[in-house]
Design a protein around this motif. Sequence first.
Motif, PDB file in Angstrom:
ATOM      1  N   SER A  49       0.827  -1.211   0.000  1.00 36.47           N
ATOM      2  CA  SER A  49       0.000   0.000   0.000  1.00 36.47           C
ATOM      3  C   SER A  49       0.852   1.247   0.000  1.00 36.47           C
ATOM      4  CB  SER A  49      -0.901   0.033   1.241  1.00 36.47           C
ATOM      5  OG  SER A  49      -1.830  -1.007   1.209  1.00 36.47           O
ATOM      6  N   MET A  50       0.240   2.343  -0.422  1.00 33.79           N
ATOM      7  CA  MET A  50       0.861   3.662  -0.415  1.00 33.79           C
ATOM      8  C   MET A  50      -0.209   4.649   0.020  1.00 33.79           C
ATOM      9  SD  MET A  50       2.581   5.669  -3.636  1.00 33.79           S
ATOM     10  CE  MET A  50       1.075   6.254  -4.409  1.00 33.79           C
ATOM     11  N   VAL A  51       0.160   5.596   0.878  1.00 37.41           N
ATOM     12  CA  VAL A  51      -0.769   6.631   1.317  1.00 37.41           C
ATOM     13  C   VAL A  51      -0.367   7.943   0.666  1.00 37.41           C
ATOM     14  CG1 VAL A  51      -1.695   7.917   3.287  1.00 37.41           C
ATOM     15  CG2 VAL A  51      -1.196   5.473   3.514  1.00 37.41           C
ATOM     16  N   LEU A  52      -1.327   8.611   0.059  1.00 32.71           N
ATOM     17  CA  LEU A  52      -1.112   9.904  -0.580  1.00 32.71           C
ATOM     18  C   LEU A  52      -1.731  10.988   0.288  1.00 32.71           C
ATOM     19  CD1 LEU A  52      -0.281  11.449  -3.263  1.00 32.71           C
ATOM     20  CD2 LEU A  52      -2.713  11.349  -3.795  1.00 32.71           C
ATOM     21  N   PHE A  53      -0.958  12.019   0.594  1.00 30.21           N
ATOM     22  CA  PHE A  53      -1.436  13.171   1.360  1.00 30.21           C
ATOM     23  C   PHE A  53      -1.672  14.320   0.384  1.00 30.21           C
ATOM     24  CE2 PHE A  53      -0.504  11.657   5.605  1.00 30.21           C
ATOM     25  CZ  PHE A  53       0.382  10.632   5.345  1.00 30.21           C
ATOM     26  N   ALA A  54      -2.832  14.940   0.474  1.00 28.16           N
ATOM     27  CA  ALA A  54      -3.162  16.065  -0.405  1.00 28.16           C
ATOM     28  C   ALA A  54      -3.967  17.092   0.375  1.00 28.16           C
ATOM     29  CB  ALA A  54      -3.961  15.574  -1.611  1.00 28.16           C
ATOM     30  N   GLU A  76      -8.941   3.918  -1.013  1.00 27.93           N
ATOM     31  CA  GLU A  76      -9.939   4.308  -0.025  1.00 27.93           C
ATOM     32  C   GLU A  76      -9.403   5.499   0.755  1.00 27.93           C
ATOM     33  OE1 GLU A  76     -10.548   1.206   2.858  1.00 27.93           O
ATOM     34  OE2 GLU A  76      -8.408   0.878   3.081  1.00 27.93           O
ATOM     35  N   TYR A  77     -10.314   6.255   1.334  1.00 28.98           N
ATOM     36  CA  TYR A  77      -9.916   7.414   2.131  1.00 28.98           C
ATOM     37  C   TYR A  77      -9.523   6.976   3.541  1.00 28.98           C
ATOM     38  CZ  TYR A  77     -11.799  10.581  -1.399  1.00 28.98           C
ATOM     39  OH  TYR A  77     -12.029  11.275  -2.563  1.00 28.98           O
ATOM     40  N   ASP A  78      -8.354   7.404   3.986  1.00 30.76           N
ATOM     41  CA  ASP A  78      -7.982   7.282   5.401  1.00 30.76           C
ATOM     42  C   ASP A  78      -8.467   8.509   6.151  1.00 30.76           C
ATOM     43  OD1 ASP A  78      -6.778   4.826   5.148  1.00 30.76           O
ATOM     44  OD2 ASP A  78      -4.722   5.562   5.320  1.00 30.76           O
ATOM     45  N   SER A  79      -8.516   9.652   5.449  1.00 31.03           N
ATOM     46  CA  SER A  79      -8.999  10.912   6.005  1.00 31.03           C
ATOM     47  C   SER A  79      -9.597  11.729   4.868  1.00 31.03           C
ATOM     48  CB  SER A  79      -7.866  11.695   6.661  1.00 31.03           C
ATOM     49  OG  SER A  79      -8.313  12.974   7.056  1.00 31.03           O
ATOM     50  N   ARG A  80     -10.698  12.381   5.150  1.00 29.78           N
ATOM     51  CA  ARG A  80     -11.336  13.225   4.134  1.00 29.78           C
ATOM     52  C   ARG A  80     -11.754  14.549   4.763  1.00 29.78           C
ATOM     53  NH1 ARG A  80     -15.859  11.102  -0.165  1.00 29.78           N
ATOM     54  NH2 ARG A  80     -15.295  12.569  -1.799  1.00 29.78           N
ATOM     55  N   GLU A  81     -10.862  15.117   5.555  1.00 33.06           N
ATOM     56  CA  GLU A  81     -11.095  16.408   6.194  1.00 33.06           C
ATOM     57  C   GLU A  81     -10.679  17.524   5.240  1.00 33.06           C
ATOM     58  OE1 GLU A  81     -12.487  16.611   9.259  1.00 33.06           O
ATOM     59  OE2 GLU A  81     -12.579  14.424   9.247  1.00 33.06           O
ATOM     60  N   VAL A  82     -11.301  18.677   5.358  1.00 33.93           N
ATOM     61  CA  VAL A  82     -10.930  19.818   4.534  1.00 33.93           C
ATOM     62  C   VAL A  82      -9.453  20.146   4.780  1.00 33.93           C
ATOM     63  CG1 VAL A  82     -11.340  22.269   4.104  1.00 33.93           C
ATOM     64  CG2 VAL A  82     -13.273  20.735   4.556  1.00 33.93           C
ATOM     65  N   GLY A  83      -8.668  20.173   3.721  1.00 35.25           N
ATOM     66  CA  GLY A  83      -7.245  20.480   3.821  1.00 35.25           C
ATOM     67  C   GLY A  83      -6.387  19.306   4.238  1.00 35.25           C
ATOM     68  N   ASP A  84      -6.986  18.149   4.526  1.00 33.42           N
ATOM     69  CA  ASP A  84      -6.235  16.967   4.958  1.00 33.42           C
ATOM     70  C   ASP A  84      -6.864  15.724   4.347  1.00 33.42           C
ATOM     71  OD1 ASP A  84      -4.538  15.185   6.278  1.00 33.42           O
ATOM     72  OD2 ASP A  84      -5.795  15.149   8.075  1.00 33.42           O
ATOM     73  N   ILE A  85      -6.530  15.487   3.094  1.00 34.01           N
ATOM     74  CA  ILE A  85      -7.022  14.321   2.379  1.00 34.01           C
ATOM     75  C   ILE A  85      -5.921  13.268   2.415  1.00 34.01           C
ATOM     76  CG2 ILE A  85      -7.840  13.439   0.156  1.00 34.01           C
ATOM     77  CD1 ILE A  85      -9.706  15.557   1.377  1.00 34.01           C
ATOM     78  N   ARG A  86      -6.273  12.067   2.839  1.00 36.46           N
ATOM     79  CA  ARG A  86      -5.322  10.949   2.825  1.00 36.46           C
ATOM     80  C   ARG A  86      -5.994   9.768   2.132  1.00 36.46           C
ATOM     81  NH1 ARG A  86      -4.043  10.906   8.974  1.00 36.46           N
ATOM     82  NH2 ARG A  86      -4.728  13.056   9.085  1.00 36.46           N
ATOM     83  N   LEU A  87      -5.374   9.329   1.066  1.00 35.15           N
ATOM     84  CA  LEU A  87      -5.881   8.203   0.287  1.00 35.15           C
ATOM     85  C   LEU A  87      -4.910   7.038   0.380  1.00 35.15           C
ATOM     86  CD1 LEU A  87      -6.942  10.334  -2.705  1.00 35.15           C
ATOM     87  CD2 LEU A  87      -8.462   8.672  -1.657  1.00 35.15           C
ATOM     88  N   ARG A  88      -5.429   5.870   0.660  1.00 37.89           N
ATOM     89  CA  ARG A  88      -4.604   4.663   0.724  1.00 37.89           C
ATOM     90  C   ARG A  88      -4.845   3.864  -0.563  1.00 37.89           C
ATOM     91  NH1 ARG A  88      -2.141   1.875   4.784  1.00 37.89           N
ATOM     92  NH2 ARG A  88      -3.035   3.409   6.213  1.00 37.89           N
ATOM     93  N   PHE A  89      -3.782   3.652  -1.314  1.00 34.99           N
ATOM     94  CA  PHE A  89      -3.815   2.854  -2.538  1.00 34.99           C
ATOM     95  C   PHE A  89      -3.205   1.496  -2.244  1.00 34.99           C
ATOM     96  CE2 PHE A  89      -3.507   7.279  -3.827  1.00 34.99           C
ATOM     97  CZ  PHE A  89      -4.555   7.380  -4.722  1.00 34.99           C
ATOM     98  N   THR A  90      -3.835   0.443  -2.718  1.00 36.09           N
ATOM     99  CA  THR A  90      -3.325  -0.901  -2.510  1.00 36.09           C
ATOM    100  C   THR A  90      -3.248  -1.609  -3.858  1.00 36.09           C
ATOM    101  OG1 THR A  90      -4.323  -1.007  -0.316  1.00 36.09           O
ATOM    102  CG2 THR A  90      -3.679  -3.099  -1.316  1.00 36.09           C
ATOM    103  N   LYS A  91      -2.085  -2.192  -4.125  1.00 39.12           N
ATOM    104  CA  LYS A  91      -1.903  -2.992  -5.341  1.00 39.12           C
ATOM    105  C   LYS A  91      -2.478  -4.364  -5.049  1.00 39.12           C
ATOM    106  CE  LYS A  91       0.704  -3.032  -9.328  1.00 39.12           C
ATOM    107  NZ  LYS A  91       2.023  -2.550  -9.568  1.00 39.12           N
ATOM    108  N   GLU A  92      -3.446  -4.750  -5.827  1.00 39.32           N
ATOM    109  CA  GLU A  92      -4.132  -6.025  -5.607  1.00 39.32           C
ATOM    110  C   GLU A  92      -3.255  -7.195  -6.051  1.00 39.32           C
ATOM    111  OE1 GLU A  92      -6.903  -6.011  -3.869  1.00 39.32           O
ATOM    112  OE2 GLU A  92      -6.928  -3.836  -3.894  1.00 39.32           O
ATOM    113  N   THR A  93      -3.543  -8.353  -5.525  1.00 39.09           N
ATOM    114  CA  THR A  93      -2.753  -9.550  -5.852  1.00 39.09           C
ATOM    115  C   THR A  93      -3.214 -10.191  -7.141  1.00 39.09           C
ATOM    116  OG1 THR A  93      -4.218 -10.865  -4.459  1.00 39.09           O
ATOM    117  CG2 THR A  93      -2.158 -10.102  -3.496  1.00 39.09           C
TER     118      THR A  93
END
Length: 93
Positions: A49-54, A76-93
Amino acid sequence: MIELTDISCPGSGGCGCGSGGVCGCSAGTSDTTHDSVLGALEQLQAGSSMVLFADREPHTLLARIDERFGDAVSWEYDSREVGDIRLRFTKET
């Protein structure tokens, strides 16, 4: 160019993406940055997985990821707050 920044290194050096760990990166919205994120996702091993902060919703980037990877990368979103978006990307098997 905005660089991807490692925030977690559970493996033996590097960002840990190849060791089943979670790599984190912070990114802006330019095409160059999008290409860097796409490249990082290409390098993930299955199950990693990789987490993207935006600071805002990366709609264009998500569309590019879905177009390029389809079901091979889930997100999927780890966080969806205004100014703090964190998305977790997972490479499937």
